[in-house]
Design an enzyme around this catalytic site. Structure first.
Site, PDB file in Angstrom:
ATOM      1  N   GLY A  40       0.804  -1.226   0.000  1.00 50.28           N
ATOM      2  CA  GLY A  40       0.000   0.000   0.000  1.00 50.28           C
ATOM      3  C   GLY A  40       0.833   1.269   0.000  1.00 50.28           C
ATOM      4  CE  LYS A  52      -6.711  13.219   3.124  1.00 54.16           C
ATOM      5  NZ  LYS A  52      -5.369  13.305   2.571  1.00 54.16           N
ATOM      6  CG  HIS A 443     -33.824  19.308  -5.482  1.00 55.22           C
ATOM      7  ND1 HIS A 443     -33.068  20.445  -5.287  1.00 55.22           N
ATOM      8  CD2 HIS A 443     -34.912  19.426  -4.669  1.00 55.22           C
ATOM      9  CE1 HIS A 443     -33.673  21.214  -4.399  1.00 55.22           C
ATOM     10  NE2 HIS A 443     -34.794  20.622  -4.000  1.00 55.22           N
TER      11      HIS A 443
HETATM   12  P1  FAD Z   1       4.584   5.154  -2.604  1.00 54.01           P
HETATM   13  O1  FAD Z   1       3.195   5.134  -2.123  1.00 54.01           O
HETATM   14  O2  FAD Z   1       5.547   6.069  -1.936  1.00 54.01           O
HETATM   15  O3  FAD Z   1       5.112   3.654  -2.519  1.00 54.01           O
HETATM   16  C1  FAD Z   1       6.404   3.302  -2.842  1.00 54.01           C
HETATM   17  C2  FAD Z   1       6.712   1.992  -2.143  1.00 54.01           C
HETATM   18  O4  FAD Z   1       7.956   1.505  -2.640  1.00 54.01           O
HETATM   19  C3  FAD Z   1       6.880   2.123  -0.632  1.00 54.01           C
HETATM   20  O5  FAD Z   1       6.007   1.212   0.018  1.00 54.01           O
HETATM   21  C4  FAD Z   1       8.342   1.764  -0.368  1.00 54.01           C
HETATM   22  O6  FAD Z   1       8.524   1.033   0.821  1.00 54.01           O
HETATM   23  C5  FAD Z   1       8.665   0.907  -1.580  1.00 54.01           C
HETATM   24  N1  FAD Z   1      10.073   0.925  -1.969  1.00 54.01           N
HETATM   25  C6  FAD Z   1      10.826   2.016  -2.316  1.00 54.01           C
HETATM   26  N2  FAD Z   1      12.056   1.629  -2.691  1.00 54.01           N
HETATM   27  C7  FAD Z   1      12.093   0.270  -2.567  1.00 54.01           C
HETATM   28  C8  FAD Z   1      13.087  -0.698  -2.800  1.00 54.01           C
HETATM   29  N3  FAD Z   1      14.297  -0.368  -3.268  1.00 54.01           N
HETATM   30  N4  FAD Z   1      12.789  -2.004  -2.555  1.00 54.01           N
HETATM   31  C9  FAD Z   1      11.560  -2.355  -2.102  1.00 54.01           C
HETATM   32  N5  FAD Z   1      10.569  -1.474  -1.871  1.00 54.01           N
HETATM   33  C10 FAD Z   1      10.844  -0.173  -2.106  1.00 54.01           C
HETATM   34  N6  FAD Z   1      -2.309  11.557  -2.533  1.00 54.01           N
HETATM   35  C11 FAD Z   1      -3.602  11.620  -2.941  1.00 54.01           C
HETATM   36  O7  FAD Z   1      -3.880  11.376  -4.131  1.00 54.01           O
HETATM   37  N7  FAD Z   1      -4.604  11.942  -2.081  1.00 54.01           N
HETATM   38  C12 FAD Z   1      -4.367  12.213  -0.782  1.00 54.01           C
HETATM   39  O8  FAD Z   1      -5.294  12.509  -0.020  1.00 54.01           O
HETATM   40  C13 FAD Z   1      -3.025  12.151  -0.316  1.00 54.01           C
HETATM   41  N8  FAD Z   1      -2.739  12.394   0.973  1.00 54.01           N
HETATM   42  C14 FAD Z   1      -1.448  12.268   1.404  1.00 54.01           C
HETATM   43  C15 FAD Z   1      -1.170  12.538   2.742  1.00 54.01           C
HETATM   44  C16 FAD Z   1       0.106  12.435   3.212  1.00 54.01           C
HETATM   45  C17 FAD Z   1       0.397  12.701   4.676  1.00 54.01           C
HETATM   46  C18 FAD Z   1       1.160  12.053   2.326  1.00 54.01           C
HETATM   47  C19 FAD Z   1       2.570  11.898   2.832  1.00 54.01           C
HETATM   48  C20 FAD Z   1       0.908  11.797   0.999  1.00 54.01           C
HETATM   49  C21 FAD Z   1      -0.404  11.920   0.518  1.00 54.01           C
HETATM   50  N9  FAD Z   1      -0.712  11.694  -0.822  1.00 54.01           N
HETATM   51  C22 FAD Z   1      -2.008  11.807  -1.251  1.00 54.01           C
HETATM   52  C23 FAD Z   1       0.318  11.342  -1.804  1.00 54.01           C
HETATM   53  C24 FAD Z   1       0.317   9.813  -2.072  1.00 54.01           C
HETATM   54  O9  FAD Z   1       0.536   9.136  -0.859  1.00 54.01           O
HETATM   55  C25 FAD Z   1       1.383   9.462  -3.094  1.00 54.01           C
HETATM   56  O10 FAD Z   1       1.185  10.225  -4.264  1.00 54.01           O
HETATM   57  C26 FAD Z   1       1.337   7.986  -3.454  1.00 54.01           C
HETATM   58  O11 FAD Z   1       1.505   7.169  -2.327  1.00 54.01           O
HETATM   59  C27 FAD Z   1       2.421   7.654  -4.484  1.00 54.01           C
HETATM   60  O12 FAD Z   1       2.361   6.307  -4.810  1.00 54.01           O
HETATM   61  P2  FAD Z   1       3.651   5.516  -5.363  1.00 54.01           P
HETATM   62  O13 FAD Z   1       3.175   4.153  -5.692  1.00 54.01           O
HETATM   63  O14 FAD Z   1       4.316   6.308  -6.415  1.00 54.01           O
HETATM   64  O15 FAD Z   1       4.687   5.481  -4.153  1.00 54.01           O
HETATM   65  P1  NAD Z   2       3.384  20.955  -0.899  1.00 57.38           P
HETATM   66  O1  NAD Z   2       4.246  21.147  -2.078  1.00 57.38           O
HETATM   67  O2  NAD Z   2       1.935  20.770  -1.069  1.00 57.38           O
HETATM   68  O3  NAD Z   2       3.546  22.218   0.075  1.00 57.38           O
HETATM   69  C1  NAD Z   2       4.789  22.604   0.582  1.00 57.38           C
HETATM   70  C2  NAD Z   2       4.669  24.067   1.000  1.00 57.38           C
HETATM   71  O4  NAD Z   2       5.820  24.409   1.753  1.00 57.38           O
HETATM   72  C3  NAD Z   2       4.606  25.029  -0.183  1.00 57.38           C
HETATM   73  O5  NAD Z   2       3.508  25.885  -0.038  1.00 57.38           O
HETATM   74  C4  NAD Z   2       5.943  25.764  -0.116  1.00 57.38           C
HETATM   75  O6  NAD Z   2       5.862  27.089  -0.586  1.00 57.38           O
HETATM   76  C5  NAD Z   2       6.259  25.707   1.362  1.00 57.38           C
HETATM   77  N1  NAD Z   2       7.676  25.796   1.719  1.00 57.38           N
HETATM   78  C6  NAD Z   2       8.722  25.193   1.101  1.00 57.38           C
HETATM   79  N2  NAD Z   2       9.874  25.467   1.769  1.00 57.38           N
HETATM   80  C7  NAD Z   2       9.526  26.228   2.846  1.00 57.38           C
HETATM   81  C8  NAD Z   2      10.252  26.798   3.944  1.00 57.38           C
HETATM   82  N3  NAD Z   2      11.579  26.631   4.056  1.00 57.38           N
HETATM   83  N4  NAD Z   2       9.577  27.515   4.863  1.00 57.38           N
HETATM   84  C9  NAD Z   2       8.236  27.680   4.767  1.00 57.38           C
HETATM   85  N5  NAD Z   2       7.499  27.157   3.749  1.00 57.38           N
HETATM   86  C10 NAD Z   2       8.134  26.432   2.823  1.00 57.38           C
HETATM   87  O7  NAD Z   2       4.065  19.771  -0.066  1.00 57.38           O
HETATM   88  P2  NAD Z   2       3.497  18.858   1.099  1.00 57.38           P
HETATM   89  O8  NAD Z   2       2.413  19.537   1.827  1.00 57.38           O
HETATM   90  O9  NAD Z   2       4.711  18.422   1.854  1.00 57.38           O
HETATM   91  O10 NAD Z   2       2.905  17.622   0.315  1.00 57.38           O
HETATM   92  C11 NAD Z   2       3.733  16.883  -0.596  1.00 57.38           C
HETATM   93  C12 NAD Z   2       2.927  16.290  -1.693  1.00 57.38           C
HETATM   94  O11 NAD Z   2       2.122  15.230  -1.205  1.00 57.38           O
HETATM   95  C13 NAD Z   2       1.918  17.255  -2.319  1.00 57.38           C
HETATM   96  O12 NAD Z   2       2.507  18.061  -3.297  1.00 57.38           O
HETATM   97  C14 NAD Z   2       0.922  16.323  -2.908  1.00 57.38           C
HETATM   98  O13 NAD Z   2       1.381  15.911  -4.166  1.00 57.38           O
HETATM   99  C15 NAD Z   2       0.928  15.143  -1.957  1.00 57.38           C
HETATM  100  N6  NAD Z   2      -0.256  15.225  -1.061  1.00 57.38           N
HETATM  101  C16 NAD Z   2      -1.499  15.223  -1.596  1.00 57.38           C
HETATM  102  C17 NAD Z   2      -2.607  15.323  -0.785  1.00 57.38           C
HETATM  103  C18 NAD Z   2      -3.960  15.321  -1.404  1.00 57.38           C
HETATM  104  O14 NAD Z   2      -4.072  14.945  -2.563  1.00 57.38           O
HETATM  105  N7  NAD Z   2      -5.000  15.703  -0.684  1.00 57.38           N
HETATM  106  C19 NAD Z   2      -2.464  15.425   0.584  1.00 57.38           C
HETATM  107  C20 NAD Z   2      -1.194  15.434   1.106  1.00 57.38           C
HETATM  108  C21 NAD Z   2      -0.092  15.327   0.271  1.00 57.38           C
END
Ligand code: FAD
Ligand code: NAD
Length: 464
Positions: A40, A52, A443
């Site tokens: 995941g 979430k 609606h």
């Molecule tokens: P990842 O989910 O990062 O998965 C990569 C996997 O590869 C990991 O499990 C890691 O352990 C594994 N891996 C890496 N290198 C190796 C290796 N060499 N060998 C074996 N395994 C390895 N996106 C949304 O669309 N909606 C959201 O609401 C949202 N909320 C987020 C909230 C937070 C707090 C964060 C941090 C991110 C959020 N994101 C959200 C972003 C989303 O999580 C990522 O865009 C997504 O997980 C990317 O998927 P991926 O498959 O590219 O990589």
């Molecule tokens: P982000 O790019 O959304 O926001 C980072 C913010 O930090 C920016 O506004 C930037 O201007 C600011 N910033 C950068 N350097 C700084 C500094 N030194 N001091 C103060 N502000 C600074 O990055 P994030 O919130 O870390 O999230 C990373 C990525 O994860 C997102 O871009 C998104 O792709 C993904 N994500 C998606 C969701 C969602 O889809 N709902 C939720 C969480 C994360």
């Protein structure tokens, strides 16, 4: 050393990797997926899902707190209490159910999962450190889905007081004072959640606005809510480090003015970086796009037979983009003719209220040379929104002026994340304003605001 051969090898079982593996299994491709952590990836374990869950718990807590005071609904109840460690246990339970769900789906589709960290030996050979010893896997095709990790600021290294989003999703005590560095997606989603749980939150954002990628109209309702929740926002402000005593965040706010923000925890959310180290990228020498792996419209890298998907390939770093890429790559490997031809990748920011964007904003459309028609419909004039105390915000449509083809749809409002599917469908199907205006929307629903926004852009809204 154990050695296996497979047709497809996927590194990383995040949303990109596991979806690619499931689709490949469905298509009868002999597939192995390697995962160092739990199935995941970031999304399921320390990203989308747990964040979430925390946001939901905070919303419920805040709702009951609000109802314990004087309220328009005539409800009376006593002030709630929350045991954050129990909330986290509940959140962990959801994560663990989904971990098992993904593992089960992989098994059901005949995918072999190998636990451990993968490292390239050469372009088609990977060595994995499994719990039972090293294993060699040779493959015809390789998919790199290694994802991303939080960016660390050198002057605020993670540890103790300074926490990443991963740490913020497993706190067992609500910080009294929380400083958030970075007012982007994660900083605001989690900052709002902790403010609702009772933390005194200050957001420090380097740019002139929070969520700098969105226009002012979309951000205004969020800023209003931040103010109502008592969240302080400092813009054009840069974190500089910890105070000598370690109990405050030092911030420079334009013109060299320094501030000390007292903080029990400092959440650093200044973006995420692709995971391109530690797995032998240097062995295979792929072409890069800055820090990301370069891909073409089939997710092919510069090495034949090697694909890359998800966050490691660049923005937008969203789970649903990774999943769509994974699905496409599996079909290409199965011999289907597929290219990345998506009209839009919708994005939802789960702030309060939520923001949804799909396709082009008015400015982006104009910058691309389109003559546009655009208008918005406010939730203040939507019966469902009024009856659910959700009057903040609006739905906005951007269309070509000449043929009314819809180029973009945006919304801000409580619960609008669920409207994103309709927005994306309209864009993918090439809807015109008249198509949306002529579609009967049930609606009373918030989605009627989409139909009304189309009608208003055409000049004849019915309910305003
Ligand atoms: P990842 O989910 O990062 O998965 C990569 C996997 O590869 C990991 O499990 C890691 O352990 C594994 N891996 C890496 N290198 C190796 C290796 N060499 N060998 C074996 N395994 C390895 N996106 C949304 O669309 N909606 C959201 O609401 C949202 N909320 C987020 C909230 C937070 C707090 C964060 C941090 C991110 C959020 N994101 C959200 C972003 C989303 O999580 C990522 O865009 C997504 O997980 C990317 O998927 P991926 O498959 O590219 O990589
Ligand atoms: P982000 O790019 O959304 O926001 C980072 C913010 O930090 C920016 O506004 C930037 O201007 C600011 N910033 C950068 N350097 C700084 C500094 N030194 N001091 C103060 N502000 C600074 O990055 P994030 O919130 O870390 O999230 C990373 C990525 O994860 C997102 O871009 C998104 O792709 C993904 N994500 C998606 C969701 C969602 O889809 N709902 C939720 C969480 C994360």
């Amino acid at each position: 050393m154990k050695e296996i051969k497979t047709k497809l090898l996927i590194i990383g079982a995040g949303p990109g990797g596991y979806v690619c593996a499931i689709r490949a299994g469905q298509l009868g491709i002999d597939t192995v997926v390697i995962e160092a952590g739990k199935p995941g990836g970031t999304c399921l374990n320390v990203g989308c899902i747990p964040s979430k869950a925390l946001i939901h718990a905070a919303d419920e807590y805040e709702k009951v707190s609000r109802l314990s005071g004087k309220n328009a609904l005539g409800i009376s109840t006593s002030k709630p209490k929350i045991d954050l460690s129990q909330t986290m246990e509940w959140k962990d339970g959801i994560v663990s159910r989904l971990n098992s769900g993904v593992a089960g789906l992989l098994k059901k589709h005949g995918v072999k999962t190998v636990e451990g960290w993968a490292k390239f030996r050469d372009g088609k050979t990977v060595e994995v450190d499994t719990p039972t010893g090293p294993q060699i896997i040779r493959a015809e095709y390789v998919v790199i889905g290694t994802g991303s990790a939080p960016v660390e600021l050198p002057f605020l290294p993670f540890g103790d007081k300074v926490i990443s989003s991963t740490d913020a999703l497993s706190l067992t005590e609500i910080p009294g004072k929380l400083a958030v560095v970075g007012g982007g997606y994660i900083g605001l989603e989690l900052g709002i959640a902790y403010a609702k749980l009772g933390s005194e939150v200050t957001v420090v954002e380097a740019e002139s606005s929070i969520l700098p990628q969105y226009d002012k109209d979309l951000i205004r309702p969020v800023l209003k809510r931040l103010d109502a929740l008592g969240i302080k926002v400092m813009t054009k402000a840069k974190a500089k480090g910890l105070s000598t005593k370690g109990n405050s965040l030092l911030v420079e706010n334009g013109g060299g003015v320094d501030h000390k923000i007292p903080a029990d925890k400092i959440l650093v959310t200044v973006g995420r970086k692709p995971v391109t180290h530690g797995w032998g990228l240097e062995e295979i020498d792929l072409r890069m796009d800055g820090p990301f792996i370069h891909i073409n419209d089939k997710c092919q890298t510069s090495m034949r037979g090697t694909y890359a998907i998800g966050d490691v390939t660049g923005e937008p770093m969203l789970a649903h983009r990774a999943m769509a890429q994974g699905e496409m790559v599996a079909e290409i490997i199965a011999g289907e003719k597929r290219t990345w031809d998506k009209v839009c990748i919708p994005a939802v920011c789960f702030t309060d209220p939520e923001i949804v964007t799909a396709g082009l904003s008015p400015k982006e459309a104009k910058d691309m040379g389109y003559a546009i028609k655009t208008d918005s419909f406010p939730f203040q004039a939507n019966g469902r929104a009024m009856s659910a105390e959700r009057e903040e915000g609006f739905v906005r449509i951007v269309a070509r002026a000449d043929n009314h083809l819809v180029l973009g749809i945006q919304a801000v409002g409580v619960g609008v994340s669920e409207l994103s599917a309709g927005f994306a469908l309209a864009l993918e199907m090439g809807a015109r304003l008249e198509d949306i205006a002529a579609t009967i929307h049930a609606h009373p629903t918030q989605s009627e605001a989409l139909q009304e926004a189309a009608l208003k852009t055409l000049g004849h809204a019915l309910h305003i």
